[in-house]
Scaffold this active site. Structure first.
Site, PDB file in Angstrom:
ATOM      1  N   GLU A 206     -58.301   4.902  18.686  1.00  0.00           N
ATOM      2  CA  GLU A 206     -57.370   3.830  19.046  1.00  0.00           C
ATOM      3  C   GLU A 206     -56.025   4.045  18.335  1.00  0.00           C
ATOM      4  O   GLU A 206     -54.974   3.657  18.829  1.00  0.00           O
ATOM      5  CB  GLU A 206     -57.936   2.441  18.718  1.00  0.00           C
ATOM      6  CG  GLU A 206     -57.167   1.326  19.428  1.00  0.00           C
ATOM      7  CD  GLU A 206     -57.803  -0.057  19.309  1.00  0.00           C
ATOM      8  OE1 GLU A 206     -57.792  -0.610  18.197  1.00  0.00           O
ATOM      9  OE2 GLU A 206     -58.306  -0.587  20.311  1.00  0.00           O
TER      10      GLU A 206
ATOM     11  N   HIS B 105     -81.833  16.056  16.336  1.00  0.00           N
ATOM     12  CA  HIS B 105     -82.859  15.997  17.385  1.00  0.00           C
ATOM     13  C   HIS B 105     -82.269  15.515  18.698  1.00  0.00           C
ATOM     14  O   HIS B 105     -83.004  15.091  19.590  1.00  0.00           O
ATOM     15  CB  HIS B 105     -83.994  15.069  16.941  1.00  0.00           C
ATOM     16  CG  HIS B 105     -84.631  15.521  15.659  1.00  0.00           C
ATOM     17  ND1 HIS B 105     -85.561  16.542  15.623  1.00  0.00           N
ATOM     18  CD2 HIS B 105     -84.428  15.139  14.382  1.00  0.00           C
ATOM     19  CE1 HIS B 105     -85.921  16.745  14.360  1.00  0.00           C
ATOM     20  NE2 HIS B 105     -85.247  15.916  13.586  1.00  0.00           N
TER      21      HIS B 105
ATOM     22  N   LYS C 244     -57.013  -4.993  30.164  1.00  0.00           N
ATOM     23  CA  LYS C 244     -57.295  -6.428  29.964  1.00  0.00           C
ATOM     24  C   LYS C 244     -56.688  -7.245  31.101  1.00  0.00           C
ATOM     25  O   LYS C 244     -57.298  -8.168  31.624  1.00  0.00           O
ATOM     26  CB  LYS C 244     -56.684  -6.901  28.637  1.00  0.00           C
ATOM     27  CG  LYS C 244     -57.379  -6.368  27.400  1.00  0.00           C
ATOM     28  CD  LYS C 244     -56.724  -6.952  26.152  1.00  0.00           C
ATOM     29  CE  LYS C 244     -57.164  -6.211  24.906  1.00  0.00           C
ATOM     30  NZ  LYS C 244     -56.412  -6.568  23.720  1.00  0.00           N
TER      31      LYS C 244
HETATM   32  O1  F6P Z   1     -58.450  -4.450  22.622  1.00  0.00           O
HETATM   33  C1  F6P Z   1     -58.252  -3.728  21.439  1.00  0.00           C
HETATM   34  C2  F6P Z   1     -58.131  -4.641  20.286  1.00  0.00           C
HETATM   35  O2  F6P Z   1     -56.903  -5.257  20.341  1.00  0.00           O
HETATM   36  C3  F6P Z   1     -58.327  -3.923  18.958  1.00  0.00           C
HETATM   37  O3  F6P Z   1     -57.195  -3.292  18.527  1.00  0.00           O
HETATM   38  C4  F6P Z   1     -58.792  -5.027  18.087  1.00  0.00           C
HETATM   39  O4  F6P Z   1     -59.399  -4.565  16.917  1.00  0.00           O
HETATM   40  C5  F6P Z   1     -59.743  -5.746  19.012  1.00  0.00           C
HETATM   41  O5  F6P Z   1     -59.133  -5.651  20.279  1.00  0.00           O
HETATM   42  C6  F6P Z   1     -60.006  -7.182  18.681  1.00  0.00           C
HETATM   43  O6  F6P Z   1     -58.820  -7.918  18.639  1.00  0.00           O
HETATM   44  P1  F6P Z   1     -58.763  -9.336  17.947  1.00  0.00           P
HETATM   45  O7  F6P Z   1     -59.128  -9.176  16.515  1.00  0.00           O
HETATM   46  O8  F6P Z   1     -57.372  -9.819  18.156  1.00  0.00           O
HETATM   47  O9  F6P Z   1     -59.776 -10.199  18.648  1.00  0.00           O
END
Ligand code: F6P
Length: 552
Positions: A360, A391, A515
């Site tokens: 990431e 394994h 998203k």
């Molecule tokens: O979608 C990726 C992300 O933004 C990560 O970088 C982050 O750790 C995770 O989602 C959770 O985000 P949040 O802590 O804002 O719920």
């Protein structure tokens, strides 16, 4: 861009001559290879002698690091400059592990008092749990804490609580810590079946407090508690919200809107990235599990690595050296796969944690100024406990067609404090067995057929090419402090690589479009409107989901 610099081009020319040299020849040519490529810091030993490089390679890589101005970048990171360029803010996870008597003034404000104020708030909460004083709405002491979070709000605490399970204090009211991250509710549904609502508390961990995965689990948990507890004598919704939820977020406002009691909100700052956040309030499950003293020891270990990172010369600097080994493999030997192989069952989630940390952070293809890179960046990184992976996928490492860089990780000492002498000896024997496997695998991957005495010609399917590069990381022992140092080592390695590649390791724009489109797709799934705008494949998938819902 970095690939246009003399240092990079010199490395390319060097790779053309050295690139195909087998590790066995490198070892034969350099009898002092092991000490030459081994460094120690903060309870860790890093042996890079099994990388496919020579002293000349390392010297050229160090010149590349100088060319990329890595020393100045380290200073900018640790001093709190706005290194996260696309979001115009610092990345100050290192501030979370500064000791109380330190000071870090960033843009006119000393951050250390605020950091320690949050740590004190956490400590007070932990004390209430460990003394049996944190009670649910019906007055019974909380026994189970479920962390609801995903990504950085899950993987760090999950990994560390497993790694430090031996460090649970035994003189406190015991609290079990659980983790639910998946948006489909699978993990949560299991806890809701097994746990008692009267003695269960949920920690909503979300930096943004907008992550649908976490909020949908949180809403289900809230309804579960309300359905079971509201209506008990003297119990109302407000009491349930107060006694059964803690929020951890950078948004106080959103925690408030969701209903988290002001006294039970733990805040952190926008300048802490999600995947770098286990050192502060997101680490609450860790502190609940191992106690504040051990949590502070974890921070101290990470801080020791931060100091080493700032102070050690590039040629002795563990994060820099680990980063350079990766750069050599990815950019000059064209090795695009990297496997993380801990030889200690407690590190079960370490590879999953690093998958987010590395991919990431550095799975990027544009530089800070928006130009497309024309060199490779982060490799595909995955892993598994080494002995179990032996394994499973080691077949590919030994005889497949892919070159893979491997990180072997193991503690040197274990089981010293097992009380029963006979059990201790058995377990120590198992530890030696595990070390033997760790050392044997890196040796076979390096030497191939040469690892065994010549017993005459063998058919192709029994032959081993070897020449797979690896690093070995030994921890003196797996303690809170050495684990802190190990995690910080990888965090800084990622930063050094990003600096050389000219990319921003602290944003993650690549996950945003998914998203948004998931939101649109959900609206179509729910409303049965707008299907025509979809491509043929997605249309058919949605129709299959509708058909399944309608079938008896
Ligand atoms: O979608 C990726 C992300 O933004 C990560 O970088 C982050 O750790 C995770 O989602 C959770 O985000 P949040 O802590 O804002 O719920």
């Amino acid at each position: 861009m970095i690939d246009q610099t003399p240092a990079w081009q010199a490395l390319q020319a060097h790779a053309n001559t050295l690139g195909q040299t087998h590790l066995r020849e490198l070892f034969a040519a350099e009898p002092d290879r092991q000490p030459r490529f081994t460094r120690h810091a903060a309870g860790l030993t890093l042996d890079l002698s099994k990388q496919r490089w020579s002293a000349e390679t390392l010297a050229r890589l160090l010149a590349l690091a100088e060319q990329a101005e890595v020393p100045a970048a380290i200073g900018r990171l640790l001093d709190g400059e706005r290194v996260n360029v696309s979001e115009d803010r610092p990345a100050l996870h290192t501030a979370l592990r500064l000791p109380a008597d330190a000071s870090l003034v960033v843009e006119g404000e000393d951050l250390v008092p605020g950091v320690h104020c949050t740590l004190e708030h956490m400590a007070a909460m932990v004390e209430r749990f460990h003394s049996g004083q944190w009670r649910g709405a019906t007055g019974r002491a909380i026994r189970d804490v479920v962390n609801l979070g995903v990504g950085g709000s899950d993987l760090g605490p999950l990994m560390v609580t497993h790694a430090l399970a031996d460090y649970r204090p035994d003189d406190v009211h015991s609290v079990e810590v659980h983790f639910a991250s998946t948006m489909d509710g699978s993990q949560l549904a299991d806890y809701l079946r097994r746990l008692n609502p009267e003695t269960t508390l949920f920690v909503l961990s979300s930096k943004s407090f907008t992550t649908i995965d976490t909020l949908s689990n949180a809403n289900t948990a809230r309804d579960w508690l309300m359905g079971r507890l509201a209506g008990e004598e003297g119990v109302d919704a407000e009491l349930i919200m107060r006694q059964h939820f803690i929020g951890v977020s950078a948004s106080d406002e959103k925690m408030g809107e969701w209903g988290i009691d002001p006294a039970h909100r733990l805040e952190f700052w926008e300048w802490v990235g999600g995947r770098y956040s286990l050192w502060g309030a997101i680490g609450l499950p860790i502190a609940l599990m191992v106690g504040m003293d051990n949590f502070r020891a974890l921070l101290a270990g990470a801080h020791a690595m931060d100091r080493h990172f700032r102070e050690a010369a590039l040629a002795d600097n563990l994060p820099v050296l680990l980063a350079l080994a990766g750069i050599w493999n990815v950019n000059f030997l064209d090795i695009r796969a990297h496997s993380i192989l801990p030889y200690d069952g407690r590190l079960e989630y370490f590879a999953a944690y690093l998958e987010q940390l590395e991919m990431e952070s550095n799975g990027k293809s544009v530089t800070h100024d928006g130009r497309e890179v024309n060199y490779a960046t982060c490799p595909v990184l995955w892993g598994q406990l080494g002995p179990n992976a032996q394994h499973a996928f080691y077949q590919l490492l030994h005889q497949g067609t892919q070159a893979v860089e491997c990180d072997f990780i193991a503690p040197l000492r274990r089981y010293d404090d097992v009380e029963d002498a006979a059990t201790r000896e058995h377990l120590k024997g198992q530890h030696r067995l595990t070390l033997a496997n760790c050392f044997a695998q890196s040796r076979v991957l390096m030497l191939g057929d040469d690892a065994i005495a010549d017993d005459g010609p063998r058919p192709g399917h029994k032959r081993y090419r070897g020449n797979q590069p690896s690093s070995t990381l030994l921890l003196d022992e797996l303690t809170p402090a050495t684990l802190g140092a190990l995690i910080a080592l990888y965090e800084h390695k990622v930063f050094v690589q990003a600096t050389i590649w000219g990319i921003n390791p602290f944003d993650q724009w690549g996950v945003e479009l998914g998203k948004k489109i998931a939101g649109e797709t959900q609206r179509i799934l729910e409303s049965h409107q707008g299907l025509a705008s979809m491509d043929a494949s997605t249309r058919a998938l949605i129709e299959a989901a509708w058909a399944a819902e309608e079938s008896p």
